[in-house]
Design an enzyme around this catalytic site. Structure first.
Site, PDB file in Angstrom:
ATOM      1  N   ARG A 130     -26.478   1.026  56.787  1.00  0.00           N
ATOM      2  CA  ARG A 130     -25.114   0.493  56.737  1.00  0.00           C
ATOM      3  C   ARG A 130     -24.475   0.665  58.109  1.00  0.00           C
ATOM      4  O   ARG A 130     -24.573   1.736  58.729  1.00  0.00           O
ATOM      5  CB  ARG A 130     -24.285   1.220  55.678  1.00  0.00           C
ATOM      6  CG  ARG A 130     -22.982   0.487  55.338  1.00  0.00           C
ATOM      7  CD  ARG A 130     -22.215   1.172  54.237  1.00  0.00           C
ATOM      8  NE  ARG A 130     -21.356   0.223  53.548  1.00  0.00           N
ATOM      9  CZ  ARG A 130     -20.212   0.543  52.944  1.00  0.00           C
ATOM     10  NH1 ARG A 130     -19.770   1.787  52.980  1.00  0.00           N
ATOM     11  NH2 ARG A 130     -19.493  -0.369  52.314  1.00  0.00           N
ATOM     12  N   GLY A 177     -16.959  -2.145  46.285  1.00  0.00           N
ATOM     13  CA  GLY A 177     -16.696  -0.719  46.251  1.00  0.00           C
ATOM     14  C   GLY A 177     -15.747  -0.340  45.134  1.00  0.00           C
ATOM     15  O   GLY A 177     -16.140  -0.136  43.987  1.00  0.00           O
ATOM     16  N   ARG A 178     -14.446  -0.261  45.463  1.00  0.00           N
ATOM     17  CA  ARG A 178     -13.459   0.265  44.518  1.00  0.00           C
ATOM     18  C   ARG A 178     -13.462  -0.454  43.167  1.00  0.00           C
ATOM     19  O   ARG A 178     -13.167   0.160  42.144  1.00  0.00           O
ATOM     20  CB  ARG A 178     -12.066   0.195  45.158  1.00  0.00           C
ATOM     21  CG  ARG A 178     -11.845   1.245  46.236  1.00  0.00           C
ATOM     22  CD  ARG A 178     -10.633   0.921  47.083  1.00  0.00           C
ATOM     23  NE  ARG A 178     -10.893  -0.185  47.996  1.00  0.00           N
ATOM     24  CZ  ARG A 178      -9.969  -0.736  48.786  1.00  0.00           C
ATOM     25  NH1 ARG A 178      -8.728  -0.294  48.735  1.00  0.00           N
ATOM     26  NH2 ARG A 178     -10.290  -1.715  49.612  1.00  0.00           N
ATOM     27  N   GLN A 196     -27.688   6.973  49.527  1.00  0.00           N
ATOM     28  CA  GLN A 196     -27.182   6.841  50.896  1.00  0.00           C
ATOM     29  C   GLN A 196     -27.276   8.200  51.584  1.00  0.00           C
ATOM     30  O   GLN A 196     -26.696   9.181  51.124  1.00  0.00           O
ATOM     31  CB  GLN A 196     -25.732   6.360  50.952  1.00  0.00           C
ATOM     32  CG  GLN A 196     -25.337   6.050  52.401  1.00  0.00           C
ATOM     33  CD  GLN A 196     -23.859   5.816  52.597  1.00  0.00           C
ATOM     34  OE1 GLN A 196     -23.063   6.727  52.375  1.00  0.00           O
ATOM     35  NE2 GLN A 196     -23.492   4.627  53.028  1.00  0.00           N
ATOM     36  N   TYR A 213     -19.502   8.441  61.294  1.00  0.00           N
ATOM     37  CA  TYR A 213     -20.376   9.590  61.072  1.00  0.00           C
ATOM     38  C   TYR A 213     -21.469   9.628  62.152  1.00  0.00           C
ATOM     39  O   TYR A 213     -21.380   8.915  63.142  1.00  0.00           O
ATOM     40  CB  TYR A 213     -20.898   9.568  59.640  1.00  0.00           C
ATOM     41  CG  TYR A 213     -19.753   9.658  58.641  1.00  0.00           C
ATOM     42  CD1 TYR A 213     -18.977  10.813  58.547  1.00  0.00           C
ATOM     43  CD2 TYR A 213     -19.403   8.574  57.844  1.00  0.00           C
ATOM     44  CE1 TYR A 213     -17.903  10.896  57.681  1.00  0.00           C
ATOM     45  CE2 TYR A 213     -18.320   8.648  56.966  1.00  0.00           C
ATOM     46  CZ  TYR A 213     -17.575   9.808  56.894  1.00  0.00           C
ATOM     47  OH  TYR A 213     -16.499   9.890  56.047  1.00  0.00           O
TER      48      TYR A 213
END
Length: 357
Positions: free
Chosen positions: A224, A312-313, A98, A177
């Protein structure tokens, strides 16, 4: 109905299942933004995922957001990733890097220079620095002539990624971002061709993706996005129109995939699914929100037309997550205190499920 454990063709890659390991910041890079042997082990442990997407990797020093994160803008950084990609491939996996330019979400104490952004509007909240959290500084607004250079930085990092053995790259266009800042209507107050109207606000994203496609090919390029997300204080007007226009432009480029976060109402996300003709990776829960993606959320979005589901987590504490999902073995809890503490504890120390005789 499509099963989470069916294969899927992604460009030239055959994914053995539809489980994607989502990008997650772990701040365990060595000095100089180098990948480490522990990172090779960490990703190799999770190689049963249909696709791994790494933590955000900065494409330039000024693009670095957090201390302790890896880069892909020097020869040394590129070389440091080769053992990581080798380890994943030896274990039968597939891995994208990424590429993440932090834009205004950075600090001079981290990079040695003032952050840049579309406009001189600071992010909301404290940013991480080598000495602890500090208020986000006011970024320097990029001159119009400078913007293409930052779009090209994604492509430059993508070239290095492929040369280091990555199967492709995902541009981080989400979560406040740099790409997200250009899409925003409150972080981006520009009056030139990169700001104002929807057509102008999507321009930077389209240019960054186009440069990357030219550098490494469409089949190796994903992005993304977090439609309507409010990370770091960004706001977006005309969300459905904005992202429908963006997906229309990206469709011409025939990307490997678009990776959406559940940051808007399901009705909006389903409309965006219809607007995107290619592979959709869906992250069914808000990143860092109260819920984690589980089997029910995955099946729900497969039913709504997503081809791949990102977790994810759950991958942090469950290197064997795919097998746990397949067999119904409980997903182990994660120790949040170890997310960013460094070292191997809470990084390499989570075991696979032990079956009793």
């Amino acid at each position: 109905m499509t099963s989470l454990f069916q294969s899927h063709q992604l460009g030239e890659l055959t994914l053995p299942n539809r489980v994607v390991m989502a990008p997650m910041t772990r701040v365990r890079a060595a000095a100089g933004g180098l990948a480490t042997p522990s990172m090779a082990t960490y990703y190799a442990q999770r190689a049963t995922a249909g696709l791994i997407v790494t933590e955000g990797v900065q494409p330039s020093l000024i693009g670095q957001s957090n201390p302790g994160t890896p880069g892909l803008h020097t020869e040394e950084q590129q070389a440091s990733w080769q053992p990581v990609t080798d380890a994943v491939h030896v274990n039968g996996g597939r891995i994208f890097a990424q590429v993440m330019h932090g834009g205004r979400v950075s600090h001079p104490d981290t990079t040695g220079t003032r952050p840049v952004g579309p406009s001189a509007v600071p992010a909301v909240g404290d940013v991480f620095t080598p000495t602890g959290p500090q208020p986000a500084p006011v970024p320097r607004a990029l001159e119009t002539s400078e913007v293409p250079e930052h779009a090209r930085s994604y492509a430059d990092a993508a070239r290095r990624a492929v040369d280091a053995g990555f199967d492709g790259v995902e541009l981080h266009g989400a979560n406040g971002y740099l790409i997200s800042q250009f899409l925003s209507s409150n972080a981006n107050l520009r009056t030139d061709r990169y700001g104002g109207s929807v057509a102008h606000r999507i321009r930077f994203a389209v240019e960054a993706v186009s440069e990357t496609v030219e550098a490494v090919g469409a089949a190796r390029t994903g992005i993304r996005l977090s439609p309507g997300g409010t990370f770091w204080g960004v706001r977006e007007s005309e969300v459905t129109e904005l992202y429908t226009a963006l997906l229309g432009e990206l469709a011409r480029l025939e990307l490997a995939y678009v990776h959406l976060e559940a940051t808007a109402d399901e009705e909006v996300l389903v409309a965006l699914r219809r607007a995107w003709p290619g592979t959709l990776v869906m992250n069914p829960v808000v990143p860092m929100g109260p819920k984690q993606t589980g089997r029910s959320e995955a099946d729900h979005w497969l039913g709504l037309g997503a081809e791949l589901i990102s977790f994810g987590r759950a991958f942090i504490a469950n290197p064997d997550l795919v097998e746990r999902l397949r067999t119904g073995v409980p997903v182990a809890p994660v120790d949040e205190a170890t997310y960013y503490q460094g070292g191997d504890a809470g990084y390499l120390t989570y075991p696979a499920h032990q079956y009793s005789a």
